[in-house]
Design an enzyme around this catalytic site. Structure first.
Site, short mmCIF file in Angstrom:
data_model
loop_
_atom_site.label_atom_id
_atom_site.label_comp_id
_atom_site.label_asym_id
_atom_site.label_seq_id
_atom_site.Cartn_x
_atom_site.Cartn_y
_atom_site.Cartn_z
CG ASP A 160 -60.67 1.70 34.79
OD1 ASP A 160 -61.04 2.83 34.40
OD2 ASP A 160 -61.39 0.96 35.48
CE LYS A 169 -67.12 11.01 38.27
NZ LYS A 169 -68.10 10.63 39.31
CG ASP A 209 -59.32 3.61 23.78
OD1 ASP A 209 -58.81 3.62 24.92
OD2 ASP A 209 -60.45 3.13 23.56
#
Length: 219
Positions: free
Chosen positions: A120, A124, A156
């Site tokens: 993940d 931010k 990615d």
């Protein structure tokens, strides 16, 4: 015909939430694997577990352990593993950032391969501490990995890959392998679902490989 109720699984889970602060209980390796002394491949953030399932099928002389913070995915993955009769594969619901001590009871030298793939990204900056690869995680992995074992990273998202790569490179226990900034190919025989999807769109995957080396102050 039995219809299974589809459970909605959250894509993002905050590892700093109170629900995820209890470390995973130690595993009884003799019960988890038919052959607990085989080398272990640890996949951090295994999601649905398809990558490890394929790996366990083609490498029966290895044991595979997937860690995932989304419990419904772990339950489904272990159910499928049981139905397929794979005795060298197990999935565990946990927050890896506080649960790696469960590896301390492994047979010495067992942990020989770690993969962290497409974690993940937590885009931010204020959520940067939620990203899985923190300096503390790298240091803990160094404690449990056998000398000569490998760590494979890929994403990615370039900024995530850079951050993961740099944190392993900063630890003296790890040496980056290969020439150039990134590996052009996956050194493992099985791609992840995210990897296949990304490459099908013609988008880049950023990969790095590290080896656990012996450092002078060990032993």
């Amino acid at each position: 015909m039995i219809l299974r109720k589809k459970v909605r699984v959250r894509q993002h889970v905050n590892p700093l939430g109170s629900k995820y602060q209890t470390p995973a209980s130690p595993l009884d390796w003799e019960k988890v694997y038919a052959k607990p002394n085989q080398p272990l491949h640890l996949d951090i953030g295994c999601a649905k577990g398809q990558f490890l399932l394929n790996m366990a099928n083609i490498e029966p002389n290895w044991n595979f352990l997937g860690l995932e913070i989304r419990e419904p995915l772990v339950m489904d993955a272990n159910k499928l593993r049981y139905e397929l009769g794979l005795t060298n594969l197990h999935y565990l619901f946990c927050n890896v950032n506080n649960s790696l001590p469960l590896l301390s009871s492994l047979p010495p030298g067992s942990l020989q391969r770690v993969t962290i793939q497409f974690p993940d990204p937590w885009f931010k900056n204020r959520h940067a501490k939620r990203r899985v690869v923190q300096p503390e995680l790298v240091a803990e992995l160094a404690n449990y990995l056998a000398v000569g074992s490998i760590v494979f990273l890929q994403s990615d998202m370039e900024f995530v890959a850079v951050e993961m790569r740099d944190r392993f490179a900063e630890n003296p226990a790890f040496e980056k392998m290969g020439i150039g900034e990134w590996l052009s190919e996956n050194p493992l025989p099985v791609p992840t679902e995210r990897e296949i999807y990304t490459q099908s769109k013609g988008e880049p995957v950023y990969r790095a490989l590290f080896v656990r080396r012996e450092v002078s102050n060990e032993g």
